[in-house]
Design an enzyme around this catalytic site. Sequence first.
Site, PDB file in Angstrom:
ATOM      1  N   ASP A 216      35.598 -38.418  13.623  1.00 11.19           N
ATOM      2  CA  ASP A 216      34.578 -37.625  12.944  1.00 11.19           C
ATOM      3  C   ASP A 216      33.213 -37.855  13.592  1.00 11.19           C
ATOM      4  O   ASP A 216      32.210 -38.100  12.909  1.00 11.19           O
ATOM      5  CB  ASP A 216      34.549 -37.974  11.442  1.00 11.19           C
TER       6      ASP A 216
ATOM      7  N   HIS B  66      32.300 -44.681   3.449  1.00 11.42           N
ATOM      8  CA  HIS B  66      33.693 -44.912   3.830  1.00 11.42           C
ATOM      9  C   HIS B  66      33.784 -45.727   5.113  1.00 11.42           C
ATOM     10  O   HIS B  66      32.794 -45.889   5.822  1.00 11.42           O
ATOM     11  CB  HIS B  66      34.425 -43.570   4.012  1.00 11.42           C
TER      12      HIS B  66
ATOM     13  N   GLN C 209      39.363 -41.566   7.019  1.00 15.98           N
ATOM     14  CA  GLN C 209      38.120 -42.124   6.471  1.00 15.98           C
ATOM     15  C   GLN C 209      38.371 -42.521   5.016  1.00 15.98           C
ATOM     16  O   GLN C 209      38.496 -41.661   4.147  1.00 15.98           O
ATOM     17  CB  GLN C 209      36.987 -41.081   6.559  1.00 15.98           C
TER      18      GLN C 209
ATOM     19  N   ARG D 145      19.569 -44.097   8.232  1.00 16.43           N
ATOM     20  CA  ARG D 145      20.095 -42.868   7.633  1.00 16.43           C
ATOM     21  C   ARG D 145      21.369 -43.237   6.879  1.00 16.43           C
ATOM     22  O   ARG D 145      22.334 -43.710   7.479  1.00 16.43           O
ATOM     23  CB  ARG D 145      20.406 -41.844   8.730  1.00 16.43           C
TER      24      ARG D 145
ATOM     25  N   ASP E 177      24.521 -42.285   5.187  1.00 15.27           N
ATOM     26  CA  ASP E 177      25.376 -41.105   5.315  1.00 15.27           C
ATOM     27  C   ASP E 177      26.108 -40.793   4.008  1.00 15.27           C
ATOM     28  O   ASP E 177      26.587 -41.702   3.324  1.00 15.27           O
ATOM     29  CB  ASP E 177      26.403 -41.400   6.423  1.00 15.27           C
TER      30      ASP E 177
ATOM     31  N   GLU F  48      21.167 -38.726   3.351  1.00 18.97           N
ATOM     32  CA  GLU F  48      21.886 -37.552   3.855  1.00 18.97           C
ATOM     33  C   GLU F  48      22.702 -37.031   2.672  1.00 18.97           C
ATOM     34  O   GLU F  48      23.796 -37.507   2.399  1.00 18.97           O
ATOM     35  CB  GLU F  48      22.776 -37.925   5.044  1.00 18.97           C
TER      36      GLU F  48
ATOM     37  N   ASP G  32      25.810 -31.238  12.215  1.00 23.87           N
ATOM     38  CA  ASP G  32      26.732 -30.672  11.233  1.00 23.87           C
ATOM     39  C   ASP G  32      26.615 -29.150  11.175  1.00 23.87           C
ATOM     40  O   ASP G  32      25.727 -28.551  11.772  1.00 23.87           O
ATOM     41  CB  ASP G  32      26.469 -31.288   9.854  1.00 23.87           C
TER      42      ASP G  32
ATOM     43  N   ARG H 297      32.239 -27.930  14.851  1.00 24.45           N
ATOM     44  CA  ARG H 297      30.918 -28.564  14.955  1.00 24.45           C
ATOM     45  C   ARG H 297      30.667 -29.101  16.364  1.00 24.45           C
ATOM     46  O   ARG H 297      29.516 -29.287  16.770  1.00 24.45           O
ATOM     47  CB  ARG H 297      30.788 -29.699  13.928  1.00 24.45           C
TER      48      ARG H 297
HETATM   49  C1  GLC Z   1      27.979 -36.749   6.969  1.00 23.63           C
HETATM   50  C2  GLC Z   1      27.899 -36.538   8.458  1.00 23.63           C
HETATM   51  C3  GLC Z   1      29.064 -35.714   8.909  1.00 23.63           C
HETATM   52  C4  GLC Z   1      30.341 -36.443   8.543  1.00 23.63           C
HETATM   53  C5  GLC Z   1      30.365 -36.826   7.064  1.00 23.63           C
HETATM   54  C6  GLC Z   1      31.426 -37.830   6.788  1.00 23.63           C
HETATM   55  O1  GLC Z   1      27.893 -35.573   6.277  1.00 23.63           O
HETATM   56  O2  GLC Z   1      26.689 -35.924   8.790  1.00 23.63           O
HETATM   57  O3  GLC Z   1      29.025 -35.461  10.279  1.00 23.63           O
HETATM   58  O4  GLC Z   1      31.438 -35.629   8.843  1.00 23.63           O
HETATM   59  O5  GLC Z   1      29.152 -37.426   6.657  1.00 23.63           O
HETATM   60  O6  GLC Z   1      31.097 -39.077   7.371  1.00 23.63           O
END
Ligand code: GLC
Length: 655
Positions: free
Chosen positions: A141, A184, A252, A282, A284, A326, A396, A520
Site C-alpha cells: 500500500d 494498522h 494491513q 503525519r 495516518d 490525515e 491518494d 493511484r
Molecule cells: C491513508 C493513506 C493511504 C493509505 C491508507 C491506509 O489514507 O494516505 O495511501 O492507503 O491510509 O494506510
Amino acid sequence: MYEQVSHSLLNDILSELDPEIQGEGLRYFYTRLGANFYPIHSLFTILYGKRDDFRSHIQHLVETMARQYVQRPEYLRASDLEREKDHNWFLSQEWVGMALYADGFARDLPDLIQRVNYFPELGVNMVHLMPMMQCPQGASDGGYAISDFRQIDSRFGEMEDVQELAGELRKRNILLTLDVVVNHTSNEHQWAKLAQAGDSCYQDYYYIFDNREIPDMFEVSMPEIFPETAPGNFTWNEAMGKWVMTVFNSYQWDLNYSNPAVFIEMLDIILYWANQGTDILRLDAVAFLWKKIGSICQNEREAHLLLQLMKDCCQVTAPGVLFIAEAIVAPVEIIKYFGEDAIHAKECEIAYNATFMALLWDAVATKNARLLTQGVKSLPDKLDRATWLNYLRCHDDIGLGFDDNDIRAVEYDPHAHRQFLIDYYTGNYDNSPARGLPFGYNDKTGDTRISGSLASLAGLESALEDEDPERIDVAIKTILLLHGMIMAFGGIPLLYYGDAIGTLNDRTYLGDPAKANDSRWAHRPRMDWEKAALRNTPGTIEYRLFTAIKKMIAVRKEVAAFADFNNRELLDVGNPHLFVFSRFEVLQPTNRVLVVANFDSAPQHLNLEDISRTAYFRYGSVRDLYTGERPAMFKEELVIPPYQFYWLTDYPLAL
Ligand code: GLC
C-alpha cells in the site's frame, strides 16, 4: 490544572521511576508533565479505567514519555523551547510544503540528499516524505503497511541517511514531515507474527475473532475502503485459524486501541520519530482508530480521545512537534480533528483540507464556483492555533466527499452531480479534457473516486496529445489558478512533487503486479529530471509552470494577510463563475487582499465598487500582487480573463 487524585498518583508514579530516567536535566519534562498530567490521567481513565491493570499501564505510559525525553537530543530540546515561546510559528504565511516519495522524487535517500536544493529553489520549506519504514517486498500500500516502525526500508537507505537528510533540511530551515501509520501494521510486523504463532498477548494487539459472529455484526454498518481489491473488513488467517480485522488491504491489520499496551507502543514510536529530528508527524488514517459495532467505525469519540491523549503526551516530551491529521472524512467531521472542545488545537494542529481540494476540482469541471462558494461557506471556523494543509493532489485518490446539503443548496442533485464529476474526470464525458482514472469503484453503492496527476486532470495530457496550443494554454492556466487558490486560502499549501513541472499520468505501474490494480500509482511517478531541467528553458511548459509557481510562493511569503488566523471573508458576488474572498492582516485589518478567481472559459466582470462597500476594499489604486500590475478595469468594473486569478490589494506593500 491541579487536581488531587491525579496529582497524588503522579507523585507515586514518579517515586517509582527507574533511577536512570530521574534526576538532572528533566526540569522542563517535569513542568510539562505537571501541566498535562491531569488531562492525561482523565483521558487514560475514560479509555482504560475499568481495567485491573490500569495502574501498571499508566506507570508505563509516564516511563515511556520520560525515557524518550532523556533520549531527546539537546538541539531538539532547544527548538522545543523556542517554539513554545513563538507558539504561532506554523501559522505564518512563510510555510510552503511539498509531499513526495523519496524513491520517486529521487532514487533513494542518499540521492534525495543530493537534490535538496530543489526545495529552496522553488521556495518550498516543508517536506513531507511518504512512508519509508520497513514494509513487505510485494504489495505494501505504498509503504502504508509497516513491518518495523523503527527501521528504514533498505530500498530507501538507512537510518543514518534520515538523520543526514534531517540535518541538511534543518540547515536550510526546511521542516521535515514523516508519517506514522497509527491505525494498522503489516501482517509481517513482529506483533502480527507473534499473534500468528499463537501468542495471545499479541493477538490482543489486533482485532482477532474465532468465527464470523462478531465480524458479521461489524460488517452490517462498516463501509469498504478498497471495495475492488480488498472487499470486506476481515481476513481469514490460516495460521491462527481466525479472522483478523483488515479495514484497508488484507495485509494491513488494524491495531486494537482498546488495549492500552497498543496505545503506549504507538506513542513510543511517535516519540521515537520526534527524536529523529522530525518537525511534523503525519498521523495516518486517524478517523479509523476506534471500532464500534453498529457504527461506520470512523470518527468515533474515542478516536478523538486517543488523539488528544497522544497530543498531551507528545507535548510533555517533544512539545515542538506538530501533528497532521490525515482524516479524509465528511467536512463537518474533518474539523473535529483539531480538537473539538478545546479553544486551541488539542488533537492535531494541522489537518488536510480535503473539502477545499474536492471543491476546487468541482469548480474546474463545472466552470463555476457555486458549490465551491457554498462548501467553503459551510466550513466551520477552525480553532485558534490550528491550520489547514491546502492541497490539489497528493498520493491518494480524490474522493467527492462534499456535503449533500451543500450540493442541493446550489441546485444540483447529489447523485447525478457526483456522477457527472466522475464521468468528467475519467474520460466518459464528451469534450472533457481530463484524463483521470476511476479508483475504488463500489458496485454496491456506485461510489467511485478519481486518480490522476494534476496536469492530466487539468487537461494538459490530452492537449499535448492533440497538439493543441490553445488547450495547452488553458491547462497551464488551470494549474496556476488552482495553485493561486491554495496559496491564498489560509493554511499551508502542500504541493505535490512533479506538479510544478506538469508531470502527466504515469502508466508504468500497470506492468507491476503489486501495483496494477491500484490506479493511484498513475500519480506516484518517478520524477523525470530531464523534464525538470526544462524549468530553466524559457518557452517550455515546465518553465512556465515552475517560474509562475515559484513566483507565487515568493509573493505569498511577503503577504502578512495570507497567514492563517481565521482571517478570511468569503464574498458572494452574484457571479457564479467567480470565487471571491478577502484576506486581511490580523494586526492591521484594513490591509486586505481580495482574491478573485475566474473558473470560466469566458472573461468575467466584477464590480469593485459593490465590493468596496461590503469588504472595505478601496479600489482606487488597486494592484495585483502576483503580477505587480494594475489589472484590466473598465471604470469600477474589474475584468478577469478566463482561468485567471488575482490577488488584489489596495495598500502599498513593499515587494
Ligand atoms: C491513508 C493513506 C493511504 C493509505 C491508507 C491506509 O489514507 O494516505 O495511501 O492507503 O491510509 O494506510
